[in-house]
Design an enzyme around this catalytic site. Sequence first.
Site, PDB file in Angstrom:
ATOM      1  CD  GLN A   1     -33.077 -42.206 -16.280  1.00 48.36           C
ATOM      2  OE1 GLN A   1     -32.262 -42.133 -15.371  1.00 48.36           O
ATOM      3  NE2 GLN A   1     -32.904 -43.008 -17.316  1.00 48.36           N
TER       4      GLN A   1
ATOM      5  CG  HIS B   1     -25.875 -39.629 -18.075  1.00 46.45           C
ATOM      6  ND1 HIS B   1     -27.132 -39.115 -18.020  1.00 46.45           N
ATOM      7  CD2 HIS B   1     -26.028 -40.924 -18.477  1.00 46.45           C
ATOM      8  CE1 HIS B   1     -28.017 -40.043 -18.349  1.00 46.45           C
ATOM      9  NE2 HIS B   1     -27.362 -41.156 -18.625  1.00 46.45           N
TER      10      HIS B   1
ATOM     11  CG  HIS C   1     -23.150 -46.511 -23.504  1.00 49.72           C
ATOM     12  ND1 HIS C   1     -22.499 -45.526 -22.801  1.00 49.72           N
ATOM     13  CD2 HIS C   1     -24.235 -46.840 -22.765  1.00 49.72           C
ATOM     14  CE1 HIS C   1     -23.160 -45.267 -21.695  1.00 49.72           C
ATOM     15  NE2 HIS C   1     -24.213 -46.053 -21.641  1.00 49.72           N
TER      16      HIS C   1
END
Length: 765
Positions: free
Chosen positions: A309, A89, A34
């Site tokens: 986040q 995502h 990733h």
Amino acid sequence: MSLADSDRELVVEELDREPTPAEAALFENLWSEHCAYRSSRPLLSAFDSEGEQVVVGPGDDAAVVALPGSEEGGADEGTTYITMGIESHNHPSYVDPFDGAATGVGGIVRDTLSMGAYPIALADSLYFGEFDREHSKYLFEGVVEGISHYGNCIGVPTVAGSVDFHPDYEGNPLVNVACVGLTTEDRLVTAEAQKPGNKLVLVGNGTGRDGLGGASFASEDLSEDAETEDRPAVQVGDPYTEKLLIEANEQLVDEGLIQSARDLGAAGLGGASSELVAKGGLGADIELERVHQREPNMNALEILLAESQERMCYEIEPENVDRVREIAERFDLGCSVIGEVTEGNYTCTFNGETVVDVDGHFLGEGAPMNDLPSEAPEQPETDLPDVDLEDAFDAVVSSPSTASKQWVYRQYDHEVGVRTSVGPGDDAAIIAVREASAEPRRGNSESSRPSEDEVFRDSADESSGDSREIGQGLAISAGAAPNWTTAAPYEGAKAIALENATNVAAKGATPLAAVDCLNGGNPEKPDVYGGFEGIVDGLADMCATLEAPVVGGNVSLYNDSVAGPIPPTPTLAMVGTKDGYDAPPLAVTADTDGDSRLLLVGDVGLESDEPRLGGAEYLAQFDGSDAFPELPDDPAALVETLADVANDDATLAVHDVSHGGLAVALAEMVTDDAGLEVSIPATESADDPANAAAAALFHEQPGRALIQTESPEAIREAFDGVAPVVELGSATDDGRLAIDVGGRTIATDAAAIRERRATIERELE
């Protein structure tokens, strides 16, 4: 989490010792597929990422592109730039569709902020299993709700995108989100640390334990019990804090306080801070206990790798730290001075104990690349269905993949910011962009928001012909076509690039640049890796032909599950520019005088006995297969000419012909007030007239467009030597669609078409 044995050996050799637990976890995440692109990076050099318009190419949080002619406008802050970014995502959206999709939006918006830009538009491309499966509907509804909730709350319009349903996404949906931002030459920020001694400041939400190991989770196949076991790897979003972060970031940029920036995404603080300093050839000293936290008793590894986040890491000069604190406090955001930039290693301590001490460049760039075997995909055999033409028309027009997506985009606020001239549901969206000197200052008060009059100049301004007064239109198109790349990865990917360029040109814009999200299955399977190679090369070749540099992107592999691998899916988000922001409509204009004609630019599909239906929704509906259609000989000239024609005063409507072929394109152009009477020519020499008629109506060769014009001869002249032009018929004022194809007639009306195309609404409301 565990570091692979072969990787551990390299780390031990470099460090001359065993890694600490925090170091091992950090290497595992930053050396994951990733983050490190270990299987894909060797292929990505195929992309042409350069051009005079490219300011920042691949490698930063987002790409930066200069708008053509903006340096001539006398802007107070220099040349006008746009930023472009895209991310996936996918795994999180399978485990938790709402939070997975929502945090995908939040992440790509923060990538935009880290370049000193203000986000002005979003585009989401979504891929799910067959629509009649209950699990697919569950994922679909949750993802759309997550995107709409987050985007609407932060005030960034979602204006473009795509939705596709395909059986091979059942065990692994895809959620790809792109963002376009706006900045200027003097406001540009990058993710490259500038100077030792500068402070590293964390601004935003408190750090929690959500999203731990998210990067490594995204680099593995989804397991059968992923929805329960992998839930802690999914981040939880807070759009209201993100909105405050957007405005705080704007204030920091306004005051010139940021030396460099990186948003906290994959691998959390460890990923963002190490990449920031390593990119500048520097190091850092970080005290992890200084990080403001929202959960008690977090350990060093959790603080380092949590992907909570709404957080940004800034490099700030020491004398400006207090001002940054003041701005963070004004916007009710947490703020921690967590360390400083150094000339040495990347080091982290926790309560006085050193838990990380590594070379930053080795951490970020030391992962070895994978050398994987690949197999070229097999070409599909021709196996055409025997179906009544009218039944086929009904099936294709009402297919969830080609039907109306109004149920999706009506949940998105696509007009917030009053820049949207053409919204979702058209071939491409158009966003208004003006010169930087005319941009209103953004801030925290209503008075700083642009009014509609400020954004859209009146007709008197437009009639002056001064493009610097009326500004530019930014056309945005995004999507892929899993049926195409399943049938032929290389040719299908080329077609996807051309399709997005045709969408942009249909609104009168010329392609400027693109970003891609390359989605594939497990690359360790040779046939899967062969298909992935095909989509990379196909996208790269067509974008180079179109002179649209691919300036950035994202790779998402290991999209594999117990249900099998996904189709190779190269989502492309392309932008184009034009003077002003008017565009020809998609729907035809009623014509009782018969002064206009409907023309098809491109191949009708009946010039030979070969139907070329590969990748068509028609075959997907009836379990057929065939070779993929040939592409136009000169796609760049076709796109350029189409953009010119779309801007001509005699052009009344333009619509790209793509998914579903002419059948869907014609159906989409009809309204209650305007119908169409068309005749698609057929060749009497066809060996099988029925298949020839189906090919004409349903084949999906890209680079085609329907044009309603008052000057058909001018269209023929414009496309002479570029593409064939065929007159199909004319518009009426009765809202009916009558199609004659090879002597077979399909007749319907706008109300019946609307009912057929409301497939998603009928099932979900």
